[in-house]
Design an enzyme around this catalytic site. Structure first.
Site, PDB file in Angstrom:
ATOM      1  N   SER A 282      42.182 -40.782  -6.765  1.00  0.00           N
ATOM      2  CA  SER A 282      40.568 -40.631  -5.687  1.00  0.00           C
ATOM      3  C   SER A 282      40.247 -42.032  -5.968  1.00  0.00           C
ATOM      4  O   SER A 282      40.546 -42.700  -5.655  1.00  0.00           O
ATOM      5  CB  SER A 282      39.717 -39.132  -6.367  1.00  0.00           C
ATOM      6  OG  SER A 282      38.919 -39.218  -5.458  1.00  0.00           O
TER       7      SER A 282
ATOM      8  N   ASP B  77      43.247 -32.840   3.077  1.00  0.00           N
ATOM      9  CA  ASP B  77      41.663 -33.310   2.883  1.00  0.00           C
ATOM     10  C   ASP B  77      42.079 -34.693   3.487  1.00  0.00           C
ATOM     11  O   ASP B  77      42.140 -34.909   4.401  1.00  0.00           O
ATOM     12  CB  ASP B  77      42.744 -34.753   1.275  1.00  0.00           C
ATOM     13  CG  ASP B  77      41.548 -35.638   0.740  1.00  0.00           C
ATOM     14  OD1 ASP B  77      40.356 -35.410   1.527  1.00  0.00           O
ATOM     15  OD2 ASP B  77      42.750 -36.543   0.183  1.00  0.00           O
TER      16      ASP B  77
ATOM     17  N   HIS C 119      41.799 -32.244  -1.413  1.00  0.00           N
ATOM     18  CA  HIS C 119      41.738 -33.473  -2.184  1.00  0.00           C
ATOM     19  C   HIS C 119      41.927 -33.387  -3.602  1.00  0.00           C
ATOM     20  O   HIS C 119      41.297 -32.086  -4.272  1.00  0.00           O
ATOM     21  CB  HIS C 119      41.015 -33.899  -2.024  1.00  0.00           C
ATOM     22  CG  HIS C 119      40.342 -35.161  -2.466  1.00  0.00           C
ATOM     23  ND1 HIS C 119      40.798 -36.250  -1.833  1.00  0.00           N
ATOM     24  CD2 HIS C 119      39.648 -35.520  -3.571  1.00  0.00           C
ATOM     25  CE1 HIS C 119      39.946 -37.522  -3.202  1.00  0.00           C
ATOM     26  NE2 HIS C 119      39.618 -37.283  -3.912  1.00  0.00           N
TER      27      HIS C 119
END
Length: 333
Positions: free
Chosen positions: A171, A279, A309
């Site tokens: 991320s 995501d 995600h």
């Protein structure tokens, strides 16, 4: 009215502050819920950890700015002569949350050591908004220079093949790995003997002014809704540009013509981008992979159907599949 227009005009009712469990303070800092994820202590080499296949310890890189790292090594790597690949890992959290000692990242790094037979250095970089970007990128580079110059850290000297290094992040950590990679490519001579072979971007966190199709489709995504990513960028981009989603830290396409990308190609680095179409950031991840391919960089893109995600942090079966991909990638470089 098109489906995209419908999604674009449907604001979320979610309060991103409550979702992230944070409170904004008058001085520009935020108060975080320190129990957002449980924390895991390091597991040094002592009798109480004889049954644990991976050892870990926390080390200070720079006490003046509280920069630290957690080093993970296998208990038994088949002998001291068997040097292992090094993965320098940057955790997620939208630049504003989390820490290298939180269990989701500790477990990921520990399992990566076992599955890949590698050493992992997980960097505890500074968080925004107290330390806005590029502080995290500065810390990422300082960690690399610390690794390459530190001859006193026994675990690094004993286990690491410094000529076989990868930068990886999840991320926001994927964003950091990418931007640290750009810096490292431009400063490669000063990193010797550390030799980077590739970048591994796991569900990397990028943005932009114009919403993508996946962002519109998943505007109210329960895991990463758009109002949450917007707040994260507001808190992490430099003051004065914090409302500019097309800043180069946020939107990598604005520097797609950069000579540094050509340098990455000339260095022979490979890039892996991992994502899934559940995501909201998937379109941006695919776009980055295409840009790098157009620059002649060898890119391995793996984009699953469904999911969410950072799913590999929560789903052991997904994590195992990812480790298989990573193993193939690392040992093909």
């Amino acid at each position: 009215m098109s489906d995209e227009a419908v999604h674009e005009t449907q604001p979320t009712s979610m309060d991103p502050y409550k979702y992230l469990q944070i409170v904004a303070n008058p001085d520009g800092s935020i108060t975080r819920n320190e129990n957002f994820f449980p924390r895991t202590p390091a597991t040094p080499d002592d009798p109480s950890h004889q049954h644990i296949p991976v050892l870990s310890k926390d080390v200070f890189i720079n006490q003046s700015n509280n920069l630290w790292a957690r080093i993970f090594v296998p208990r038994d790597n088949g002998g001291d002569h068997n040097k292992l690949p090094l993965i320098v890992y940057y955790h997620g959290g939208g630049f504003i949350l989390c820490s290298a000692d939180m269990n989701v990242f500790h477990d990921l790094c520990s399992n990566m050591v076992v599955q890949l037979q590698a050493v992992v250095v997980s960097v505890g970089y500074r968080l925004a908004p107290e330390h806005r970007l590029p502080a995290a990128y500065d810390d990422a580079m300082e960690a690399l220079h610390w690794i390459k110059t530190n001859t006193q850290e026994v675990w690094l000297q004993k286990y690491v093949d410094f000529s076989n290094c990868f930068l990886m992040g999840t991320s926001a950590g994927g964003n950091i790995a990418y931007n640290a990679g750009l810096r490292a490519a431009a400063d490669v001579d000063h990193l010797t003997p550390l030799k980077i072979k590739g970048l591994i971007l796991h569900h990397p966190f990028f943005g932009g002014v114009k919403r993508t199709g996946s962002e519109l489709r998943l505007v109210n995504d329960p895991v990463l809704p758009t109002c949450v990513t917007d707040l994260m960028w507001d808190f992490s981009l430099p003051l004065g540009v914090d409302d500019d989603r097309d800043h180069e830290y946020c939107n990598p396409t604005v520097k797609s013509g950069s000579k540094v990308l050509e340098q990455i190609k000339s260095l022979g680095w490979k890039m892996m981008v991992i994502g899934c179409d559940g995501d909201p950031l998937i379109d941006r991840q695919i776009e980055l992979a295409k840009i790098m391919e157009q620059k002649g960089v060898q890119v391995v893109g793996h984009f699953d159907a469904g999911g969410f995600h950072g799913e590999e942090l929560m789903d052991p079966s997904k994590a195992k599949a990812m480790f298989d991909l990573l193993k193939n990638f690392v040992f093909s470089c």
